[in-house]
Design a protein around this motif. Structure first.
Motif, PDB file in Angstrom:
ATOM      1  N   ALA A   1      36.870  47.811  47.441  1.00  0.00           N
ATOM      2  CA  ALA A   1      37.873  48.863  47.243  1.00  0.00           C
ATOM      3  C   ALA A   1      37.642  49.555  45.907  1.00  0.00           C
ATOM      4  O   ALA A   1      37.723  50.787  45.809  1.00  0.00           O
ATOM      5  CB  ALA A   1      39.286  48.277  47.310  1.00  0.00           C
TER       6      ALA A   1
ATOM      7  N   ASP B   1      44.292  45.433  47.473  1.00  0.00           N
ATOM      8  CA  ASP B   1      43.190  46.388  47.412  1.00  0.00           C
ATOM      9  C   ASP B   1      43.624  47.706  46.773  1.00  0.00           C
ATOM     10  O   ASP B   1      42.815  48.378  46.130  1.00  0.00           O
ATOM     11  CB  ASP B   1      42.603  46.608  48.804  1.00  0.00           C
ATOM     12  CG  ASP B   1      41.858  45.369  49.296  1.00  0.00           C
ATOM     13  OD1 ASP B   1      41.423  44.565  48.452  1.00  0.00           O
ATOM     14  OD2 ASP B   1      41.721  45.207  50.515  1.00  0.00           O
TER      15      ASP B   1
ATOM     16  N   GLN C   1      38.203  43.307  47.605  1.00  0.00           N
ATOM     17  CA  GLN C   1      38.847  44.003  46.495  1.00  0.00           C
ATOM     18  C   GLN C   1      37.781  44.681  45.630  1.00  0.00           C
ATOM     19  O   GLN C   1      37.978  45.803  45.154  1.00  0.00           O
ATOM     20  CB  GLN C   1      39.688  43.039  45.658  1.00  0.00           C
ATOM     21  CG  GLN C   1      40.643  43.759  44.740  1.00  0.00           C
ATOM     22  CD  GLN C   1      41.523  42.832  43.951  1.00  0.00           C
ATOM     23  OE1 GLN C   1      41.076  41.787  43.485  1.00  0.00           O
ATOM     24  NE2 GLN C   1      42.768  43.207  43.783  1.00  0.00           N
TER      25      GLN C   1
END
Length: 195
Positions: free
Chosen positions: A28, A152, A25
């Motif tokens: 991202a 994400d 994450q």
């Protein structure tokens, strides 16, 4: 059909929660400062679908795991390299800047490979393996893939908002730090498993 829906719901929920604050994450978020949203989402989706398909195959069919320690160690070194590369910076021509803004195939490939490496041996991969042993492969695969992409996508939205308000130098150092943190995280996980 009921079994599929249960597997879908359980795997979506587990993977979405497991992904919150996870290194992918953070990746991202870092990629959202460099590339357009759609190529990032395509790269994440393809990489996640492939890794989670392998995960459910392992969990459902074999019940054994990949040698995740070595994979995590190599991926961690690669992420530290990505961080250093980000700090070094690239000299972009105007044509390169237009290509990056469009976020074509190279952005999809970069994001896809990075996510593929990061997810091998990750907790979401291991969770998907475990879920597939209990709930079946197809619903687990679809639910875990959607759960991860949704988490994400949340990071991409945050990255987009920050990217508009922060100076380029801050973004560069922040992205490098996120890659380095991800790399160190992977290496620590690998060493913990290997030693």
């Amino acid at each position: 059909m009921e079994g599929f829906l249960v597997a879908l719901a359980v795997s979506f929920g587990v993977i979405f929660v497991a992904e919150l604050g996870d290194k992918s994450q953070l990746m991202a978020l870092a990629f959202a400062t460099r590339y357009r949203t759609m190529p990032i989402l395509i790269g994440i989706t393809v990489a996640t679908a492939v890794v989670h398909l392998a995960s459910v195959a392992i969990g459902y069919g074999l019940g054994s795991a990949l040698p995740t320690g070595w994979i995590s160690l190599l991926a961690g070194a690669a992420f530290i390299g990505f961080g250093l590369w980000t700090l070094r910076g690239d000299s972009l021509t105007e044509e390169d800047k237009r290509k990056a803004a469009r976020g074509g195939k190279s952005a999809v490939l970069t994001v896809g490979v990075a996510f593929f490496l990061a997810e091998l041996g990750d907790k979401t991969m291991l969770a998907t393996i475990t879920l597939a042993t209990q709930y079946g492969w197809f619903g687990t695969w679809v639910g875990s893939t959607i759960g991860m992409v949704a988490a994400d996508a949340l990071a991409i939205i945050v990255g987009r908002l920050l990217g508009r308000k922060l100076p380029e130098r801050t973004i560069k150092y922040g992205a490098a730090a996120l890659f380095a943190i991800s790399g160190i995280w992977l290496i620590i996980d690998a060493l913990t498993e290997l030693l």
